[in-house]
Write a protein that holds these residues in place. Structure first.
Motif, PDB file in Angstrom:
ATOM      1  N   SER A 129       0.191-140.265  15.481  1.00 16.00           N
ATOM      2  CA  SER A 129      -0.689-140.387  16.662  1.00 16.00           C
ATOM      3  C   SER A 129       0.070-140.098  17.939  1.00 16.00           C
ATOM      4  N   VAL A 130       1.292-140.617  18.044  1.00 12.57           N
ATOM      5  CA  VAL A 130       2.104-140.379  19.247  1.00 12.57           C
ATOM      6  C   VAL A 130       2.422-138.885  19.370  1.00 12.57           C
ATOM      7  N   VAL A 131       2.780-138.273  18.244  1.00 11.80           N
ATOM      8  CA  VAL A 131       3.096-136.836  18.248  1.00 11.80           C
ATOM      9  C   VAL A 131       1.888-136.043  18.770  1.00 11.80           C
ATOM     10  N   LYS A 132       0.689-136.395  18.285  1.00 14.19           N
ATOM     11  CA  LYS A 132      -0.526-135.677  18.698  1.00 14.19           C
ATOM     12  C   LYS A 132      -0.806-135.891  20.191  1.00 14.19           C
ATOM     13  N   ASP A 133      -0.648-137.119  20.615  1.00 15.80           N
ATOM     14  CA  ASP A 133      -0.902-137.459  22.022  1.00 15.80           C
ATOM     15  C   ASP A 133       0.012-136.691  22.973  1.00 15.80           C
ATOM     16  N   VAL A 134       1.307-136.696  22.627  1.00 16.01           N
ATOM     17  CA  VAL A 134       2.293-136.010  23.484  1.00 16.01           C
ATOM     18  C   VAL A 134       1.994-134.515  23.501  1.00 16.01           C
ATOM     19  N   SER A 135       1.744-133.955  22.316  1.00 16.19           N
ATOM     20  CA  SER A 135       1.501-132.522  22.222  1.00 16.19           C
ATOM     21  C   SER A 135       0.221-132.126  22.961  1.00 16.19           C
ATOM     22  N   LYS A 136      -0.817-132.951  22.825  1.00 21.87           N
ATOM     23  CA  LYS A 136      -2.102-132.659  23.495  1.00 21.87           C
ATOM     24  C   LYS A 136      -1.916-132.555  25.012  1.00 21.87           C
ATOM     25  N   ASN A 137      -0.986-133.353  25.530  1.00 19.61           N
ATOM     26  CA  ASN A 137      -0.765-133.367  26.981  1.00 19.61           C
ATOM     27  C   ASN A 137       0.378-132.453  27.424  1.00 19.61           C
ATOM     28  N   GLY A 138       0.755-131.545  26.532  1.00 17.71           N
ATOM     29  CA  GLY A 138       1.739-130.516  26.897  1.00 17.71           C
ATOM     30  C   GLY A 138       3.189-130.951  26.778  1.00 17.71           C
ATOM     31  N   GLY A 139       3.455-132.111  26.160  1.00 18.45           N
ATOM     32  CA  GLY A 139       4.842-132.584  26.025  1.00 18.45           C
ATOM     33  C   GLY A 139       5.576-131.880  24.893  1.00 18.45           C
ATOM     34  N   ALA A 143      11.717-132.505  18.914  1.00 14.87           N
ATOM     35  CA  ALA A 143      12.695-133.417  18.304  1.00 14.87           C
ATOM     36  C   ALA A 143      12.062-134.230  17.169  1.00 14.87           C
ATOM     37  N   PHE A 144      10.752-134.189  17.068  1.00 17.63           N
ATOM     38  CA  PHE A 144      10.057-135.084  16.129  1.00 17.63           C
ATOM     39  C   PHE A 144       9.339-134.408  14.975  1.00 17.63           C
ATOM     40  N   VAL A 145       9.115-133.101  15.093  1.00 14.96           N
ATOM     41  CA  VAL A 145       8.384-132.403  14.024  1.00 14.96           C
ATOM     42  C   VAL A 145       9.072-131.080  13.696  1.00 14.96           C
ATOM     43  N   PRO A 146       8.869-130.555  12.477  1.00 13.40           N
ATOM     44  CA  PRO A 146       9.431-129.244  12.147  1.00 13.40           C
ATOM     45  C   PRO A 146       8.754-128.148  12.985  1.00 13.40           C
ATOM     46  N   PRO A 147       9.412-126.986  13.164  1.00 11.23           N
ATOM     47  CA  PRO A 147       8.843-125.918  13.998  1.00 11.23           C
ATOM     48  C   PRO A 147       7.424-125.501  13.597  1.00 11.23           C
ATOM     49  N   CYS A 148       7.122-125.455  12.303  1.00 10.07           N
ATOM     50  CA  CYS A 148       5.771-125.018  11.888  1.00 10.07           C
ATOM     51  C   CYS A 148       4.708-126.002  12.384  1.00 10.07           C
ATOM     52  N   VAL A 149       5.046-127.283  12.450  1.00 10.62           N
ATOM     53  CA  VAL A 149       4.087-128.294  12.921  1.00 10.62           C
ATOM     54  C   VAL A 149       3.922-128.183  14.435  1.00 10.62           C
ATOM     55  N   GLN A 150       5.043-127.941  15.098  1.00  8.36           N
ATOM     56  CA  GLN A 150       4.993-127.778  16.556  1.00  8.36           C
ATOM     57  C   GLN A 150       4.059-126.606  16.905  1.00  8.36           C
ATOM     58  N   LYS A 151       4.194-125.530  16.149  1.00  7.75           N
ATOM     59  CA  LYS A 151       3.372-124.334  16.392  1.00  7.75           C
ATOM     60  C   LYS A 151       1.893-124.634  16.103  1.00  7.75           C
ATOM     61  N   ALA A 152       1.644-125.329  15.001  1.00 12.90           N
ATOM     62  CA  ALA A 152       0.255-125.650  14.624  1.00 12.90           C
ATOM     63  C   ALA A 152      -0.390-126.558  15.667  1.00 12.90           C
ATOM     64  N   LEU A 153       0.377-127.495  16.201  1.00 13.48           N
ATOM     65  CA  LEU A 153      -0.156-128.404  17.236  1.00 13.48           C
ATOM     66  C   LEU A 153      -0.486-127.614  18.502  1.00 13.48           C
ATOM     67  N   PHE A 154       0.432-126.708  18.857  1.00 14.47           N
ATOM     68  CA  PHE A 154       0.234-125.909  20.070  1.00 14.47           C
ATOM     69  C   PHE A 154      -1.047-125.076  19.943  1.00 14.47           C
ATOM     70  N   THR A 155      -1.192-124.428  18.792  1.00 14.82           N
ATOM     71  CA  THR A 155      -2.374-123.573  18.559  1.00 14.82           C
ATOM     72  C   THR A 155      -3.646-124.407  18.592  1.00 14.82           C
ATOM     73  N   LYS A 156      -3.616-125.540  17.902  1.00 10.42           N
ATOM     74  CA  LYS A 156      -4.802-126.407  17.825  1.00 10.42           C
ATOM     75  C   LYS A 156      -5.214-126.890  19.210  1.00 10.42           C
ATOM     76  N   PHE A 157      -4.267-127.391  19.989  1.00 11.24           N
ATOM     77  CA  PHE A 157      -4.623-127.947  21.297  1.00 11.24           C
ATOM     78  C   PHE A 157      -4.950-126.844  22.310  1.00 11.24           C
ATOM     79  N   SER A 158      -4.392-125.652  22.145  1.00  8.50           N
ATOM     80  CA  SER A 158      -4.768-124.547  23.043  1.00  8.50           C
ATOM     81  C   SER A 158      -6.234-124.224  22.815  1.00  8.50           C
ATOM     82  N   LYS A 159      -6.656-124.191  21.524  1.00  3.59           N
ATOM     83  CA  LYS A 159      -8.053-123.892  21.191  1.00  3.59           C
ATOM     84  C   LYS A 159      -8.970-124.964  21.754  1.00  3.59           C
ATOM     85  N   ILE A 160      -8.601-126.235  21.501  1.00  2.00           N
ATOM     86  CA  ILE A 160      -9.442-127.360  21.955  1.00  2.00           C
ATOM     87  C   ILE A 160      -9.568-127.335  23.480  1.00  2.00           C
TER      88      ILE A 160
END
Ligand code: ADP
Length: 164
Positions: A129-139, A143-160
Motif C-alpha cells: 500500500s505504501v509503495v502504491k501511495d508513494v508511486s501514485k504521487n510521483g515519488g 529502493a523498494f521494488v524491482p525495476p519491472c514493478v517500478q515501470k508497471a506502477l509508472f505506466t498504471k498511474f500515468s494512465k489513471i
C-alpha cells in the motif's frame, strides 16, 4: 523434495517479499509464490499481471516458481504436494492477523504447517500500500521494488492520472 508455498496478494510484489522468498528458498528445494485470486478484493493489478511481475522479479532464481490460486490456500497446498506455508512477519500488528490465519489453516488441515520469517530490517516498514501511495504521487520507489514493478506502477498511474 522439501517444498514450501508463499501465498499472498502481492499487489504488487516488493523487495520485502523478495527478501523473505529468497532466504526461505535457501532452506527448501523449491518455493512457490502463489497469488491469491480474489475478485472481491480491489487490487491495482490483475492477478495475471501480479503473477507476471513476480516471475520477472525472480527470473534468476532457479528454485522459485510462481502460480496463482482461488479458494483456500490449504486446499491448494494439499492438492499440489505442499505441506508448509511461509509468511512474513514485520510488526506485532502482523502477528495478530497471521496468528488467526495460521490457527484457522491448522483447523482446516492439520498437515499444513505455517512458518514465519522476519525480513531484513530495511524492509520492516515496507508494504504494497505504501509503495502504491508513494508511486501514485510521483515519488521514487526504486529502493523498494524491482525495476519491472517500478515501470508497471509508472505506466498504471500515468494512465489513471490521464483519465482524471
Ligand atoms: P502486503 O500488502 O502487506 O505486502 P501481501 O498479502 O502481499 O501483503 O503479503 C504476503 C506476505 O508477505 C504476508 O505474509 C506479509 O506479511 C508478507 N510481507 C509483506 N510485506 C513484507 C515485508 N516488508 N517484509 C516481510 N514480509 C512481508
Amino acid at each position: 523434495m522439501k517444498k514450501i508455498l508463499y501465498p499472498g496478494t502481492f499487489d504488487p510484489i516488493h523487495n520485502g517479499h523478495i527478501d523473505i522468498a529468497s532466504r526461505a528458498a535457501e532452506l527448501f528445494d523449491e518455493l512457490e509464490f502463489v497469488v491469491a485470486v480474489n475478485p472481491e478484493k480491489n487490487t491495482l493489478f490483475s492477478f495475471r499481471k501480479r503473477v507476471r511481475l513476480i516471475k520477472e522479479s525472480v527470473s534468476g532464481k532457479a528454485n522459485i516458481k510462481v502460480n496463482f490460486f482461488r479458494g483456500l490456500v490449504v486446499d491448494y497446498a494439499s492438492s499440489n504436494g505442499y505441506s508448509a506455508i511461509i509468511r512474513g512477519l514485520r510488526h506485532v500488528s502482523d502477528f495478530e492477523f497471521e496468528f488467526q490465519m495460521a490457527m484457522m489453516n491448522f483447523h482446516l488441515n492439520k498437515n499444513i504447517k505455517s512458518l514465519f520469517m522476519m525480513p531484513d530490517e530495511k524492509y520492516i516498514h515496507l508494504n504494497s500500500s505504501v509503495v502504491k501511495d508513494v508511486s501514485k504521487n510521483g515519488g521514487d520507489v526504486s529502493a523498494f521494488v524491482p525495476p519491472c514493478v517500478q515501470k508497471a506502477l509508472f505506466t498504471k498511474f500515468s494512465k489513471i492520472n490521464t483519465l482524471k
